[in-house]
Every structure is written in structure tokens, then in C-alpha cells.
Design a protein around this motif. Structure first.
Motif, PDB file in Angstrom:
ATOM      1  N   ARG A  95      47.928 -43.006  67.624  1.00 41.72           N
ATOM      2  CA  ARG A  95      48.304 -44.292  68.121  1.00 41.72           C
ATOM      3  C   ARG A  95      49.926 -44.563  68.347  1.00 41.72           C
ATOM      4  O   ARG A  95      50.491 -44.882  69.098  1.00 41.72           O
ATOM      5  N   LEU A  96      50.551 -44.095  67.059  1.00 41.90           N
ATOM      6  CA  LEU A  96      51.908 -44.275  67.142  1.00 41.90           C
ATOM      7  C   LEU A  96      52.762 -43.387  67.975  1.00 41.90           C
ATOM      8  O   LEU A  96      53.578 -43.876  68.958  1.00 41.90           O
ATOM      9  N   MET A 152      61.489 -46.500  68.282  1.00 45.93           N
ATOM     10  CA  MET A 152      60.701 -47.323  67.908  1.00 45.93           C
ATOM     11  C   MET A 152      61.134 -47.960  66.413  1.00 45.93           C
ATOM     12  O   MET A 152      60.298 -48.690  65.870  1.00 45.93           O
ATOM     13  N   ASP A 164      42.704 -43.966  66.063  1.00 49.19           N
ATOM     14  CA  ASP A 164      44.273 -44.288  65.898  1.00 49.19           C
ATOM     15  C   ASP A 164      44.985 -43.517  65.004  1.00 49.19           C
ATOM     16  O   ASP A 164      46.208 -42.940  64.999  1.00 49.19           O
ATOM     17  N   THR A 206      54.774 -44.288  75.505  1.00 45.81           N
ATOM     18  CA  THR A 206      54.424 -45.051  76.487  1.00 45.81           C
ATOM     19  C   THR A 206      55.763 -45.969  76.764  1.00 45.81           C
ATOM     20  O   THR A 206      56.245 -46.041  77.681  1.00 45.81           O
ATOM     21  N   TYR A 207      56.158 -46.511  75.339  1.00 43.99           N
ATOM     22  CA  TYR A 207      57.531 -47.202  75.474  1.00 43.99           C
ATOM     23  C   TYR A 207      58.754 -46.731  76.001  1.00 43.99           C
ATOM     24  O   TYR A 207      59.345 -46.976  77.152  1.00 43.99           O
ATOM     25  N   HIS A 214      51.184 -42.327  70.911  1.00 37.61           N
ATOM     26  CA  HIS A 214      50.929 -42.902  72.284  1.00 37.61           C
ATOM     27  C   HIS A 214      51.741 -44.088  72.537  1.00 37.61           C
ATOM     28  O   HIS A 214      52.545 -43.896  73.695  1.00 37.61           O
ATOM     29  N   ASP A 215      52.088 -44.971  71.591  1.00 40.18           N
ATOM     30  CA  ASP A 215      52.772 -46.240  71.895  1.00 40.18           C
ATOM     31  C   ASP A 215      54.181 -45.720  72.099  1.00 40.18           C
ATOM     32  O   ASP A 215      54.859 -46.330  73.158  1.00 40.18           O
ATOM     33  N   ASP A 252      46.645 -39.205  77.062  1.00 41.97           N
ATOM     34  CA  ASP A 252      45.785 -40.060  77.921  1.00 41.97           C
ATOM     35  C   ASP A 252      44.472 -39.498  78.002  1.00 41.97           C
ATOM     36  O   ASP A 252      43.329 -40.105  77.803  1.00 41.97           O
TER      37      ASP A 252
END
Ligand code: CTP
Ligand code: MG
Length: 238
Positions: free
Chosen positions: A174-175, A200, A101, A181-182, A177-178, A93
Motif C-alpha cells: 500500500r505504501l 511521502m 496492503d 501514485t503521488y 502504491h500510494d 496495478d
């Protein structure tokens, strides 16, 4: 203007308290090979990733940290969270406005000072072309037993294709981070960064590394790390 090379970010979670080590100070500040554990770890990483932009995750009550032990020119201190995954997430963050990304993010435990430079080099080479990400890992050597709640053996697990996941682990910004987060939102257990990527539906690449890349966890491990570093120094001299 087109960027010619992507930034390489290095996240070193060092905000743990070392409960299992039960020492007078967090284990990353215990003496090792004439310096501290954290200092040894950062020195190893700097040998192979000198260009990296470093985030060191530290507890906000940490009074042990010495900025002089950081060999990187581009680095920042990030306040860690309650669990390792929170510390890594807070670092991601904190760099959100600067990271692209597809920048590479390499995460390495402060508590792994014995990671070999040649393993870091091989991981770096794989990451350069690997879209999902890669994890330093060691094939399981011992026979694996599945036990019941009373610690009686139920059966022997096959060792085929079974690996110890080590660090560093590297992914695109990006991967990762996502995925984290998930995982944090959905309660997926995340014992390493790769677990979140796996949740994921992706399959990071395993990169075989030395079994001497131990994570200092229990009191005995410090002596082992001391021996490993001495042996590695000896083999570099040869
Ligand atoms: N870590 C972190 N933030 C946390 C917890 C752990 O940055 N909230 C870091 C540790 O400093 C360590 C790495 O994550 O470098 C791996 O964690 P672990 O070996 O579990 O260290 P500790 O949490 O300090 O040890 P313990 O679990 O025994 O308390
Ligand atoms: Mg811990």
C-alpha cells in the motif's frame, strides 16, 4: 481465516530499451555467463525468494523474452510503461486485487544480475520487521565533486552519510502504491522507488550491500559483470 504469512511479491522491471548500451537488442537479453542478463538476474532472485510471486515488466513489442528462463512457479508478464516508474506502477496495478496492503513488494532491476545472495538474504531479514521498507545500498567511496555547468569543480561534497542506492528495494504494497501514485501525479522525480517513499516523508532503511551489484548500463559494464560473476562463482566454491 487469518493468513499465517504474507505474500512476497517480486517486481522485475525489464521493459527498458537499453539506449545507453546501444546494442543490437535490449541489454537484458545480451549474453552473460552462458545465459542472458535477465536469466542471470532471475536465477539470483530465485535462490533467495523462491516463494515470491513474480511480475516481469516487459515492453509490449518485446520478442526476445523466453518464458523458459523464468525459474519461478508463480509469475506473470506485465506490459511496461514509458519510464521505469511507469513499469513498476503498472505491475502494482496489475496485482491490486490480489495483494494485501502489508504484503511485501521487492523491486529489482533486470539489469542487475550480480546482486549477491547474501545481500539478498540480509535485505530479506530486515524487510521482515521493517515497517517503512529497505534499500540495498553501498557507501560512496570516491571523493565527490559538485561541478558548474562547464564541468569545472565548484566544491567537494562531504562523503559522510552518502550512499549509492542499489536494488532490490522493498516496501509494503500500500505504501509503495500510494507513494508512486503521488509521485506520478505531482511530478516528483522518481529515479528509484525509495525516492517516492521519501517524498511521502518516510525514511527507508539502508542495508549495506556489495559494490559489485552493478547496473549494466554502458557497453563496458557487460565485461565487468562477466568478471564479477566469475569471481563470485570462484568465492562460492572456496
Ligand atoms: N525499465 C523498465 N521500463 C522502462 C525503462 C526501464 O522496466 N520504461 C527497466 C530496465 O529494463 C532496467 C531497469 O528498469 O532493468 C533500470 O533501467 P535502465 O538501467 O535505465 O535501463 P534502460 O532504460 O533499458 O536503459 P537506458 O536508460 O540506457 O535506455
Ligand atoms: Mg532507462
Amino acid at each position: 481465516m487469518m493468513k499465517t504469512s504474507k505474500a512476497l511479491w517480486l517486481i522485475v522491471p525489464a521493459a527498458g530499451r537499453g539506449t545507453r548500451m546501444a546494442a543490437q537488442r535490449p541489454k537484458q537479453y545480451l549474453p552473460l555467463a552462458g545465459r542472458t542478463v535477465l536469466s542471470c538476474t532471475l536465477a539470483r532472485l530465485h535462490e533467495v525468494f523462491p516463494e515470491a510471486r513474480l511480475c516481469v515488466c516487459l515492453d509490449d513489442t518485446d520478442t526476445w523474452f523466453d518464458p523458459a528462463a523464468v525459474p519461478f512457479t508463480d509469475w506473470r508478464r506485465i506490459t511496461g510503461g514509458p519510464e521505469r516508474v511507469d513499469s513498476v506502477m503498472l505491475a502494482l496495478d496489475a496485482i491490486a486485487d490480489e495483494a494485501e496492503d502489508d504484503d511485501l513488494v521487492v523491486v529489482h532491476d533486470a539489469a542487475r544480475p550480480c546482486v549477491r545472495s547474501d545481500d539478498l538474504q540480509r535485505l530479506k531479514a530486515v524487510l521482515a520487521t521493517e515497517p517503512v521498507g529497505a534499500v540495498l545500498a553501498a557507501p560512496v567511496a570516491d571523493t565527490m565533486k559538485r561541478a558548474d555547468a562547464n564541468e569545472r569543480i565548484r566544491h567537494t561534497e562531504s562523503r559522510d552519510h552518502l550512499w549509492h542506492a542499489l536494488t532490490p528495494q522493498g516496501f509494503r504494497y500500500r505504501l509503495l502504491h500510494d507513494a508512486l501514485t503521488y509521485a506520478l501525479r505531482s511530478g516528483v522525480p522518481v529515479t528509484d522507488d525509495a525516492s517516492a517513499i521519501e517524498a511521502m516523508g518516510h525514511s527507508p532503511q539502508l542495508v549495506s550491500g556489495g559494490r559489485d551489484n552493478l547496473k549494466i548500463t554502458h557497453p563496458d559494464d557487460l565485461m565487468l559483470a562477466e568478471l564479477v560473476l566469475a569471481a563470485q562463482a570462484e568465492s562460492y566454491r572456496k
